[in-house]
Design an enzyme around this catalytic site. Structure first.
Site, PDB file in Angstrom:
ATOM      1  N   LYS A  13       0.828  -1.220   0.000  1.00  0.00           N
ATOM      2  CA  LYS A  13       0.000   0.000   0.000  1.00  0.00           C
ATOM      3  C   LYS A  13       0.859   1.265   0.000  1.00  0.00           C
ATOM      4  O   LYS A  13       0.620   2.188  -0.762  1.00  0.00           O
ATOM      5  CB  LYS A  13      -0.926   0.046   1.240  1.00  0.00           C
ATOM      6  CG  LYS A  13      -1.918  -1.079   1.345  1.00  0.00           C
ATOM      7  CD  LYS A  13      -2.895  -0.854   2.479  1.00  0.00           C
ATOM      8  CE  LYS A  13      -2.263  -0.796   3.860  1.00  0.00           C
ATOM      9  NZ  LYS A  13      -1.625  -2.052   4.308  1.00  0.00           N
ATOM     10  N   ARG A  88      -9.348   0.615   9.405  1.00  0.00           N
ATOM     11  CA  ARG A  88      -8.818  -0.720   9.692  1.00  0.00           C
ATOM     12  C   ARG A  88      -9.891  -1.624  10.303  1.00  0.00           C
ATOM     13  O   ARG A  88      -9.638  -2.783  10.548  1.00  0.00           O
ATOM     14  CB  ARG A  88      -7.724  -0.640  10.739  1.00  0.00           C
ATOM     15  CG  ARG A  88      -6.326  -0.268  10.336  1.00  0.00           C
ATOM     16  CD  ARG A  88      -5.586  -1.286   9.533  1.00  0.00           C
ATOM     17  NE  ARG A  88      -4.259  -1.612  10.002  1.00  0.00           N
ATOM     18  CZ  ARG A  88      -3.151  -0.960   9.702  1.00  0.00           C
ATOM     19  NH1 ARG A  88      -3.183   0.106   8.958  1.00  0.00           N
ATOM     20  NH2 ARG A  88      -1.990  -1.400  10.149  1.00  0.00           N
ATOM     21  N   ARG A 127      11.612  -6.432   5.126  1.00  0.00           N
ATOM     22  CA  ARG A 127      11.377  -5.060   4.673  1.00  0.00           C
ATOM     23  C   ARG A 127      12.362  -4.059   5.290  1.00  0.00           C
ATOM     24  O   ARG A 127      12.650  -4.091   6.480  1.00  0.00           O
ATOM     25  CB  ARG A 127       9.945  -4.664   5.054  1.00  0.00           C
ATOM     26  CG  ARG A 127       9.566  -3.274   4.614  1.00  0.00           C
ATOM     27  CD  ARG A 127       8.094  -3.104   4.545  1.00  0.00           C
ATOM     28  NE  ARG A 127       7.448  -3.063   5.845  1.00  0.00           N
ATOM     29  CZ  ARG A 127       6.146  -2.812   6.012  1.00  0.00           C
ATOM     30  NH1 ARG A 127       5.380  -2.629   4.963  1.00  0.00           N
ATOM     31  NH2 ARG A 127       5.626  -2.793   7.217  1.00  0.00           N
ATOM     32  N   ARG A 160      11.640  -1.670  10.556  1.00  0.00           N
ATOM     33  CA  ARG A 160      10.631  -1.241  11.521  1.00  0.00           C
ATOM     34  C   ARG A 160      10.582  -2.196  12.701  1.00  0.00           C
ATOM     35  O   ARG A 160      10.699  -3.406  12.536  1.00  0.00           O
ATOM     36  CB  ARG A 160       9.258  -1.203  10.839  1.00  0.00           C
ATOM     37  CG  ARG A 160       8.937   0.141  10.228  1.00  0.00           C
ATOM     38  CD  ARG A 160       7.700   0.110   9.411  1.00  0.00           C
ATOM     39  NE  ARG A 160       6.546  -0.493  10.063  1.00  0.00           N
ATOM     40  CZ  ARG A 160       5.327  -0.481   9.555  1.00  0.00           C
ATOM     41  NH1 ARG A 160       5.102   0.090   8.399  1.00  0.00           N
ATOM     42  NH2 ARG A 160       4.322  -1.047  10.189  1.00  0.00           N
ATOM     43  N   ARG A 171      -0.064  -9.071  13.507  1.00  0.00           N
ATOM     44  CA  ARG A 171      -0.618  -8.045  12.598  1.00  0.00           C
ATOM     45  C   ARG A 171      -1.447  -8.699  11.489  1.00  0.00           C
ATOM     46  O   ARG A 171      -2.484  -8.169  11.096  1.00  0.00           O
ATOM     47  CB  ARG A 171       0.521  -7.208  11.980  1.00  0.00           C
ATOM     48  CG  ARG A 171       1.109  -6.233  13.000  1.00  0.00           C
ATOM     49  CD  ARG A 171       2.470  -5.742  12.582  1.00  0.00           C
ATOM     50  NE  ARG A 171       2.446  -4.939  11.388  1.00  0.00           N
ATOM     51  CZ  ARG A 171       3.517  -4.762  10.593  1.00  0.00           C
ATOM     52  NH1 ARG A 171       4.665  -5.357  10.878  1.00  0.00           N
ATOM     53  NH2 ARG A 171       3.419  -3.996   9.550  1.00  0.00           N
TER      54      ARG A 171
HETATM   55  P1  AMP Z   1       0.969   0.297   9.364  1.00  0.00           P
HETATM   56  O1  AMP Z   1       2.161   1.149   9.150  1.00  0.00           O
HETATM   57  O2  AMP Z   1      -0.225   0.739   8.586  1.00  0.00           O
HETATM   58  O3  AMP Z   1       1.283  -1.174   9.168  1.00  0.00           O
HETATM   59  O4  AMP Z   1       0.565   0.451  10.913  1.00  0.00           O
HETATM   60  C1  AMP Z   1       1.456   0.105  11.952  1.00  0.00           C
HETATM   61  C2  AMP Z   1       0.668  -0.054  13.246  1.00  0.00           C
HETATM   62  O5  AMP Z   1       0.012   1.189  13.580  1.00  0.00           O
HETATM   63  C3  AMP Z   1      -0.467  -1.090  13.183  1.00  0.00           C
HETATM   64  O6  AMP Z   1      -0.015  -2.409  13.433  1.00  0.00           O
HETATM   65  C4  AMP Z   1      -1.398  -0.569  14.283  1.00  0.00           C
HETATM   66  O7  AMP Z   1      -0.906  -0.896  15.569  1.00  0.00           O
HETATM   67  C5  AMP Z   1      -1.289   0.945  14.119  1.00  0.00           C
HETATM   68  N1  AMP Z   1      -2.291   1.493  13.180  1.00  0.00           N
HETATM   69  C6  AMP Z   1      -2.086   2.039  11.953  1.00  0.00           C
HETATM   70  N2  AMP Z   1      -3.226   2.446  11.401  1.00  0.00           N
HETATM   71  C7  AMP Z   1      -4.208   2.154  12.289  1.00  0.00           C
HETATM   72  C8  AMP Z   1      -5.622   2.323  12.296  1.00  0.00           C
HETATM   73  N3  AMP Z   1      -6.281   2.873  11.249  1.00  0.00           N
HETATM   74  N4  AMP Z   1      -6.307   1.900  13.395  1.00  0.00           N
HETATM   75  C9  AMP Z   1      -5.668   1.359  14.436  1.00  0.00           C
HETATM   76  N5  AMP Z   1      -4.351   1.150  14.489  1.00  0.00           N
HETATM   77  C10 AMP Z   1      -3.606   1.547  13.439  1.00  0.00           C
END
Ligand code: AMP
Length: 216
Positions: A13, A88, A127, A160, A171
């Site tokens: 994404k 989400r 990654r 990360r 996740r």
């Molecule tokens: P991402 O970079 O999108 O993979 O997000 C990393 C982490 O941030 C996720 O595993 C969640 O803990 C948190 N996170 C990101 N976006 C959301 C969201 N829309 N709602 C809740 N938690 C989020």
């Protein structure tokens, strides 16, 4: 253009969003990036979000919604937005509908980057992300030319904290339980567009540009 990017962690994404930003002149809003910034800045919000992020769980809707509300009100969103990693879960999707109805800019589409979950472990644990420009590489499948250095801007590549095997497993589970139902939610609204995320990056990118041009 107002688009939601749907897809499991590691489906690509962020990579696609960055290309769409350049092509269509819209802004990318990644709740993951906003939350990581809040954690790095050690803000009150960041302190509240950190534990859930480290565990691969969702941060509470209150926190995420207040953050996204603020962000959507900023003037740079007038040309359009790509929402990356938000919503989400169903509660967030419904809250987004209300928010967009309030500002009289309904969502155009939700684009699903479709990748089988069993291929994502290697993508995520390998990654590497540039801490300066956000470009994404992979130790196994798309290594940078110079170890630890971004090909695009020369910035430092980092792994990360949540791209480790235990957190990745959680996740992916969180995605299946909470985010996957959004596919049906947007299908029922005739807003779902699905793209095969196993194709190479340039092919995916061309498909994105083609399906989104009518909203541009
Ligand atoms: P991402 O970079 O999108 O993979 O997000 C990393 C982490 O941030 C996720 O595993 C969640 O803990 C948190 N996170 C990101 N976006 C959301 C969201 N829309 N709602 C809740 N938690 C989020």
């Amino acid at each position: 253009m107002r688009i939601v990017l749907l897809g499991a962690p590691g489906s690509g994404k962020g990579t696609q969003a960055r290309q769409l930003v350049e092509h269509f002149g819209v802004v990318q809003i990644s709740t993951g990036d906003l939350l990581r910034q809040a954690v790095a800045d050690n803000t009150e919000l960041g302190q509240k979000a950190k534990k859930a992020m480290d565990n691969g769980e969702l941060v509470s809707d209150d926190i995420v919604l207040s953050m996204i509300k603020d962000r959507l009100q900023q003037p740079d969103t007038d040309n359009g937005v790509i929402l990356d990693g938000f919503p989400r879960n169903l509660a967030q999707a419904k809250a987004l509908e209300e928010l967009m109805a309030d500002i009289k800019c309904p969502l155009d589409a939700a684009v699903l980057l479709d990748v089988p979950l069993d291929s994502l472990m290697q993508r995520l644990t390998g990654r590497l992300t540039c801490q300066d420009c956000g470009a994404v590489f992979n130790k196994y499948t798309n290594p940078p030319r110079k170890d630890g250095i971004c090909d695009e801007c020369g910035g430092k590549l980092i792994q990360r904290g949540d791209d480790n095997e235990t957190t990745v497993r959680q996740r992916l589970e969180t995605f299946t339980e909470q985010t996957e139902p959004l596919i049906d939610f947007y299908k029922k609204q005739n807003k779902l567009i699905s793209i095969d995320g196993t194709q190479d990056i340039d092919t995916i990118s061309a498909e994105f540009k083609d399906v989104l041009k009518r909203f541009g």
